[in-house]
Write a protein that holds these residues in place. Sequence first.
Motif, short mmCIF file in Angstrom:
data_model
loop_
_atom_site.label_atom_id
_atom_site.label_comp_id
_atom_site.label_asym_id
_atom_site.label_seq_id
_atom_site.Cartn_x
_atom_site.Cartn_y
_atom_site.Cartn_z
N VAL A 77 -27.80 15.98 13.70
CA VAL A 77 -28.75 16.82 14.44
C VAL A 77 -28.09 17.32 15.72
O VAL A 77 -27.26 16.64 16.33
N PRO A 94 -29.75 18.87 18.94
CA PRO A 94 -30.95 19.28 19.69
C PRO A 94 -30.72 20.48 20.61
O PRO A 94 -31.63 21.27 20.84
N GLU A 95 -29.51 20.61 21.13
CA GLU A 95 -29.22 21.69 22.08
C GLU A 95 -29.28 23.06 21.42
O GLU A 95 -29.32 24.09 22.13
N ASN A 96 -29.29 23.11 20.08
CA ASN A 96 -29.28 24.40 19.38
C ASN A 96 -30.67 24.90 19.00
O ASN A 96 -30.78 25.94 18.35
N VAL A 97 -31.70 24.17 19.35
CA VAL A 97 -33.06 24.57 18.98
C VAL A 97 -33.44 25.85 19.70
O VAL A 97 -33.16 26.03 20.90
N VAL A 124 -36.21 30.05 13.65
CA VAL A 124 -35.46 29.05 12.89
C VAL A 124 -35.60 29.34 11.39
O VAL A 124 -36.59 29.94 10.95
N ASN A 163 -30.62 27.78 13.71
CA ASN A 163 -31.13 28.68 14.73
C ASN A 163 -30.59 30.09 14.46
O ASN A 163 -29.37 30.30 14.43
N ILE A 174 -29.01 23.28 13.63
CA ILE A 174 -29.93 22.39 14.32
C ILE A 174 -29.92 21.02 13.64
O ILE A 174 -29.92 19.99 14.31
N LEU A 227 -35.18 15.08 11.86
CA LEU A 227 -35.62 16.09 12.83
C LEU A 227 -36.40 15.47 13.98
O LEU A 227 -36.39 15.99 15.10
N ILE A 244 -34.98 14.74 17.38
CA ILE A 244 -35.04 15.76 18.42
C ILE A 244 -36.37 15.58 19.15
O ILE A 244 -37.42 15.42 18.53
N LYS A 288 -38.41 19.80 22.71
CA LYS A 288 -37.47 20.73 22.10
C LYS A 288 -38.07 21.37 20.85
O LYS A 288 -37.97 22.58 20.62
N ARG A 289 -38.71 20.52 20.02
CA ARG A 289 -39.26 21.02 18.77
C ARG A 289 -40.42 21.99 19.01
O ARG A 289 -40.68 22.87 18.19
#
Length: 351
Positions: free
Chosen positions: A47, A49-52, A56, A74, A85, A100, A103, A107-108
């Motif tokens: 995973v 998380p920084e790419n959320v 999507v 993403n 992601i 998922l 994350i 963020k989600r």
Amino acid sequence: MDTCPITARSLQRPYHIKGDEFERAYKDFLSGYRTWEELAHAEQWLVFPENVGPHVSIDETSLSRGELYTIVANKAGKAKRGTLIAIVKGTRIEDVVAALNRIGPDKRSLVKEVTMDFSDSMSSIVEQCFPDAEKVIDRFHAQKLAYEAMQAVRMTEKRKAVKAENKAKKAFKKRQQTNIKRRKKGDKDSRGRKPARKNEAYKPERLSNGDTVVELLTRSRYLLMQPGCNWTESQKTRAKLLFELFPDIELAYSLAHSLRMRYNNKTDDIIIAGESIREWCRMAKESGMEDFDSVADTIEDRFSDVLHYFNNRATNAFAESLNAKLKNFRAQVRGVVDTKFFLFRVSLIFG
């Protein structure tokens, strides 16, 4: 190699190095793979998380020996670094949701739109992990169902044609055997005809364009996937013969391309588009063809998600593009032998 999906062997000629030795050196020392923090669970889940982001896509792809992985990406990453992601082994809802949920909810909650196919499992994953997101059924998957139904009608007619041709061949051989026996006895044909030669081959009837009926049905596969305005002269001739002989195929072609045209109408808002898609479903059911009846039922079952396409006209083409890049990368390395190392490189390039 940290930023591009290339192999060590591709560097062999321009840099005058031994590709296999450089591959081992890159894996063991240069890349940091052996000290990778995610190494222990990389084959099961990764995973980022920084790419959320707000837009999507979710899809599945095969990385090695038919083993499926669920990929959440993403769209803003444009299939480059910052795209992935999550990538999770398998398609089980519980496994993907567990990955998922690593994350954070903040963020989600940033995700506002998720494009997907008609998979119920993907829909359940989105509902559980991205509750604030709008689910969008990709238009091309809806069109694909219609095209598959059209091709199923063509294949049904082809099976009938093959069966009829085989029956004609058997009848020809039977007549040939009768003529051979008559020739041995010295009998004459009551109609005064000369007996057929012993080695005479069966010749199926040919249409005006030179195709047999079976060949016509076989060679029409690709022209049926295109709008009539894109046909060449030979395809127009073949299509005319096809539709004259098989009116069901003409109806199936009309239905499949009618759905495409309804999606292509960019002046329709979501209300008008909804009425148009409902009308198409009614026409599909009234056609009397089971394959199109099933397509209409599938669309109606997920009707609200299908209509969400007309809000922003978002598709899953990005996910398909990313899948194509992953498969091309897999082809370059000539198959995935070490799945963890392959995923390590994928995380560097797309993560």
